[in-house]
Design a protein around this motif. Sequence first.
Motif, short mmCIF file in Angstrom:
data_model
loop_
_atom_site.label_atom_id
_atom_site.label_comp_id
_atom_site.label_asym_id
_atom_site.label_seq_id
_atom_site.Cartn_x
_atom_site.Cartn_y
_atom_site.Cartn_z
N THR A 93 -4.37 -5.57 2.83
CA THR A 93 -2.95 -5.91 2.96
C THR A 93 -2.45 -5.84 4.40
O THR A 93 -1.27 -6.11 4.65
N SER A 94 -3.33 -5.51 5.36
CA SER A 94 -2.90 -5.31 6.74
C SER A 94 -2.93 -6.57 7.58
O SER A 94 -2.25 -6.66 8.61
N GLN A 99 -0.57 -11.88 1.41
CA GLN A 99 -0.04 -11.38 0.15
C GLN A 99 -0.70 -12.19 -0.97
O GLN A 99 -1.39 -13.17 -0.71
N TRP A 139 6.91 -9.63 3.94
CA TRP A 139 6.67 -9.16 5.31
C TRP A 139 7.97 -9.09 6.11
O TRP A 139 8.23 -8.08 6.76
N ASP A 142 10.20 -6.16 5.82
CA ASP A 142 9.62 -4.86 6.18
C ASP A 142 9.36 -4.85 7.69
O ASP A 142 8.26 -5.18 8.15
N ASP A 144 8.77 -2.58 9.92
CA ASP A 144 7.66 -1.75 10.39
C ASP A 144 6.32 -2.45 10.18
O ASP A 144 5.44 -2.40 11.05
N ARG A 145 6.18 -3.09 9.06
CA ARG A 145 4.94 -3.82 8.78
C ARG A 145 4.77 -4.99 9.75
O ARG A 145 3.67 -5.24 10.25
N CYS A 146 5.87 -5.70 10.01
CA CYS A 146 5.81 -6.81 10.97
C CYS A 146 5.44 -6.32 12.36
O CYS A 146 4.60 -6.93 13.05
#
Length: 412
Positions: A93-94, A99, A139, A142, A144-146
């Motif tokens: 998922t990184s 997705q 994405w 979120d 932080d994920r971006c």
Amino acid sequence: MGRIAGRFARVEPRRRAARLVLGLLADLPRKNCWTIAEWAGETTPDGMQHLLGRAKWDADAVRDDVREYVVEHLHDDRAVLVVDETGDVKKGTSTVGVQRQYTGTAGRIENSQVAVYLVYAGKRGHTAVDRELYVPRSWTSDPDRCRAAGLAEETTFATKPELATRMVARFLDAGHQAAWVVGDEVYGGNAKLRTALEERGTGYVLAVACSHEVTTGAGKFRADILSKKVPKRAWQKLSAGAGAKGHRVYNWAVIDLADPRPGSRQLLIRRNRSTRELAYYRSYSPASVPLAVLVRVAGSRWRVEEFFQSGKGLAALDEHQVRRHTSWSRWVILAMLAHAFLAVVRADEHARHPAPDELIPLTCNEIQRLFTTLIVRPVHDAAHRLRWSAWRRRHQARAQASHYRRQAANRT
């Protein structure tokens, strides 16, 4: 490579980029930083990974160079811009943009990464001139994920048609011309994309679903309902272009759409001559054009499928093993450059050295094979390699001729 040399701040990454592009064109069974670094004679993959992740160079500037290179060598006044997306199945998922989503590559919902491409398709050849990564809402919602994946803080969600609109605008704003844009139902069903193209005076032939509603002089109808009202005499047998096994011949009909704005708007219907399956297209042109022109433009959409096949098979467009957006963007643009090189060489060879009747013209696959064996990695027995090249092309010419004869016999 000289065209993009000025995009690198130091000579070391510039030279390594050249080795990476050669590695993308090599006959390696799998292409990534590890395998290409070993093939190029480097002791570790660190240098290749640094080139993709941390070295100072602008992938978008290289994209502009690729676009200029392609248009200069493949220029065609009747060129078509084709928009389409392709997915690469990924684990975890990184990886940026990944997705669970539908991808035509797998034909089902998979954990994948999807990107939209813009392909320049003309008489001399076709290849990609732009790309945009599709970043899902999971994405963009979120931050932080971006941020962890290297996406800019201002990244917001954009649909695939919006990404396509962005790329077409870049192409036209750079001063280039394209009379037509084509795409599948994802793009044809988007009113904003159609409006943006009409405002620029750019024609389009975009596929739409059977449930798509259009307005005629008699009222508003679904596309599939309108197709049942087409009289038998209105259907015309026309070729949508030559394929690997002969001309793609279908029955076609066109219905004028009611719209007070300037320009010609129509619903184009394609019917398979054997299965009777129907397909539908929305078309627009600043001035009225013959049905044969709309059919030619609609048929050019298959060029993007050919690009995906050869771009992945010959230039490792989908074999990147990177997680961050910067690395993805750099790998993809260098793969596009590698494929553009093959497309340009093919066009030049066809123009300067027409193939004799017993051989099919040089293909990108054959050019890559000869370039790898004779130029990148010279062999002692070049005559042997050339004899095999002629044998393959002679065999393919016989197969192609057989397909055309069988098709002609079936039509009669």
